[in-house]
Scaffold this active site. Structure first.
Site, short mmCIF file in Angstrom:
data_model
loop_
_atom_site.label_atom_id
_atom_site.label_comp_id
_atom_site.label_asym_id
_atom_site.label_seq_id
_atom_site.Cartn_x
_atom_site.Cartn_y
_atom_site.Cartn_z
N CYS A 223 36.52 -27.81 38.15
CA CYS A 223 35.61 -27.39 36.78
C CYS A 223 36.82 -26.38 36.38
O CYS A 223 37.55 -25.75 36.88
CB CYS A 223 34.66 -26.78 37.07
SG CYS A 223 33.82 -25.88 35.64
N THR B 268 36.29 -23.63 35.30
CA THR B 268 35.89 -22.16 35.99
C THR B 268 36.71 -22.11 37.10
O THR B 268 37.45 -20.99 37.51
CB THR B 268 34.55 -21.87 36.30
OG1 THR B 268 33.61 -22.37 35.31
CG2 THR B 268 34.16 -20.90 37.03
N HIS C 32 40.22 -21.18 35.97
CA HIS C 32 40.34 -19.78 35.81
C HIS C 32 40.45 -18.72 36.84
O HIS C 32 41.24 -17.95 37.07
CB HIS C 32 38.80 -19.30 35.16
CG HIS C 32 38.86 -19.63 33.60
ND1 HIS C 32 39.65 -19.18 32.56
CD2 HIS C 32 38.11 -20.43 33.03
CE1 HIS C 32 39.28 -19.77 31.32
NE2 HIS C 32 38.25 -20.78 31.83
N CYS D 43 11.83 -13.15 37.22
CA CYS D 43 11.88 -12.88 35.93
C CYS D 43 10.77 -13.44 34.72
O CYS D 43 10.31 -14.57 35.39
CB CYS D 43 13.10 -12.56 35.15
SG CYS D 43 13.70 -14.24 34.86
N CYS E 20 16.93 -17.56 33.10
CA CYS E 20 16.89 -16.61 34.08
C CYS E 20 18.05 -15.33 33.60
O CYS E 20 19.22 -15.78 33.59
CB CYS E 20 16.99 -17.02 35.42
SG CYS E 20 17.14 -15.49 36.63
#
Ligand code: NAD
Ligand code: ZN
EC number: 1.1.1.103
Length: 342
Positions: A38, A40, A43, A96, A107
Site C-alpha cells: 500500500c 502507507t 511511507h 464509542c 470509530c
C-alpha cells in the site's frame, strides 16, 4: 516465522525471523498467502515525517492480505480452520457512540494493523475475528489480497448516486484506477480520470475510463467539450491528495455537484470557498471502508462481473520483497503483490 519489519528508525524494510503471534480469546490466527503493498507501506519504507511520528519500531508492517485460518481463539464463533479470509485493518473500540450505532468506520479510537500494531507482512497474523472477512470460492486470492484498497475505491465511489452521472476522478493511483472500474460498472456515464503519470493513465483507460487526462499536457475543459459536457461534473472523487487537483475539481463541478474526498492532502490547503458555496457543492470525507457493508459490496461487484485483474501488474515472492518496494516506488505499477507461500 518470516516477517517484513520496520526494524530500525531509518529508510528501509527488513526481512526478519520473528515469533509467530499467539491469538487471544477473540482472535484468529491467519496463515498468510498473499499480501499487497500500500502507499502507507511506502511511507513507512521511506521513513517520512508521518511515519517517524506514527510508527513504533520495531514493528511488522502491512495490512493488505489474504490467508487461511489456522487457529481460533477460544471465544471465536463463525469461523473454521481452513476458511479463506481477508480482513479489515482498522481495529475499532466497540464502545464509542459510532461503534455502538454500527458505524464502525467512524470509530474515534481505531488503531491500524501494520501501523500501530504488528501487521500482515509475515507468515502468520493474529487479528480480532470481528475484523476478518470470509472470501467466497469465486473470488481469487489475488483479488482478495487487495480488498483493503478496493474497499477504499468502493466506499468512495458509491458514496453518492452516480447512475447516469458524469464522474471526475483526480489521481490514477491504484485506488483511483479501481474507482474508474467501479463507477463504470455501477452505471456512470462519462468517467474522466486525471493524473500526471502516463503509465497509470494508460492503465486507467484499460480499466474503462472514458478519458484519461494528463493534466500536464492536456486541458480538462477541452476534454469536457469533446464529450459534450457543457455544464460540469456531477460527481467528483478526489484520489490524489494533491491540492491543485482538488482546486481543479472544484472548478469543473456542475452546480449541486457532490465530492467524495479520499486523497490525503498536506496541511493547510487553500481552496476557493466561493465555488463550494455558490455552486452548492457537497463535500464528504472518506476514511477506510464501511464495516462491513463495503466488504459485502466488494464481493457482489466481483460476482456481478467487475474485472479488476488488470490492476495487479506485478507479483514477487517474499524473498524478492525489495523488488516489490522498488517497483511500487517507480510509479510504473498498479498493485504489487508479495507471495508468502512460494
Ligand atoms: P497514489 O499515491 O498511488 O496515487 C495518487 C496519484 O495522484 C498518483 O498516481 C499521482 O501521480 C497522482 N497525481 C499527482 N499529481 C496529480 C495531479 N496534479 N492531478 C491528478 N493526479 C495527480 O495513492 P493511492 O494508493 O491510489 O491512494 C490515493 C489517495 O488516497 C492517496 O492520497 C492516499 O494517501 C489516500 N488514501 C486515503 C485513505 C483514506 O482512508 N482516506 C485510504 C487509502 C489511501
Ligand atoms: Zn469505537
Amino acid at each position: 516465522m518470516k516477517s517484513l519489519k520496520k526494524e530500525y528508525a531509518e529508510k528501509g524494510i527488513w526481512l526478519c525471523e520473528s515469533e509467530a503471534p499467539t491469538p487471544g480469546h477473540n482472535d484468529i490466527l491467519v496463515k498468510i498467502r498473499k499480501t499487497a503493498i500500500c502507499g502507507t507501506d511506502m511511507h513507512i519504507f521511506n521513513w517520512d515525517e508521518w511515519a517517524q511520528n506514527t510508527i513504533p519500531v520495531p514493528m511488522i508492517i502491512g495490512h493488505e492480505f489474504v490467508g487461511e485460518v489456522v487457529e481460533l481463539g477460544q471465544e471465536v464463533k463463525g469461523y473454521r480452520i481452513g476458511d479463506r479470509v481477508s480482513g479489515e485493518g482498522h481495529i475499532t473500540c466497540g464502545h464509542c457512540r459510532n461503534c455502538r450505532a454500527g458505524r464502525r468506520h467512524l470509530c474515534r479510537n481505531s488503531t491500524g494493523v501494520g501501523v500501530n500494531r504488528d501487521g500482515a507482512f509475515a507468515e502468520y497474523l493474529s487479528i480480532p475475528a470481528f475484523n476478518a472477512f470470509k472470501i467466497p470460492d469465486d473470488v481469487s486470492d489475488d483479488i482478495a489480497a487487495i480488498f483493503d484498497p478496493f474497499g477504499n475505491a468502493v466506499h468512495t465511489t458509491l458514496s453518492f448516486d452516480l447512475v447516469g452521472e458524469d464522474v471526475l476522478i483526480t489521481g490514477a493511483g491504484p485506488i483511483g484506477i479501481m474507482a474508474v472500474a467501479v463507477a463504470k460498472h455501477a452505471g456512470a456515464r462519462h468517467v474522466v480520470i486525471t493524473d500526471v503519470n502516463p503509465y497509470r493513465l494508460a492503465l486507467a483507460k484499460q480499466m474503462g475510463a472514458t478519458s484519461a487526462v494528463n493534466v500536464r499536457e492536456n486541458c480538462l475543459t477541452e476534454v469536457m467539450a469533446a464529450l459534450g459536457m457543457s455544464e460540469g461534473f456531477d460527481i467528483g472523487l478526489e484520489m490524489s491528495g494533491v491540492p491543485s487537483a482538488l482546486q481543479d475539481m472544484l472548478d469543473k463541478m456542475n452546480h449541486g455537484g457532490k465530492i467524495a474526498m479520499l486523497g490525503i492532502p498536506p496541511n493547510d490547503v487553500t481552496i476557493d470557498w466561493t465555488k463550494v458555496i455558490f455552486k452548492g457543492l457537497t463535500i464528504k470525507g472518506i476514511y477506510g471502508r464501511e464495516m462491513f457493508e463495503t466488504w459485502y459490496k466488494m464481493v457482489s461487484l466481483i460476482q456481478s462481473g467487475l474485472d479488476l485483474s488488470a490492476i495487479i501488474t506485478h507479483q514477487f515472492s517474499i524473498d524478492e520483497f525489495q523488488k516489490g518496494f522498488d517497483t511500487m516506488g517507480s510509479g510504473k505499477s498498479g498493485k504489487v503483490l508479495l507471495n508468502w507461500t512460494n
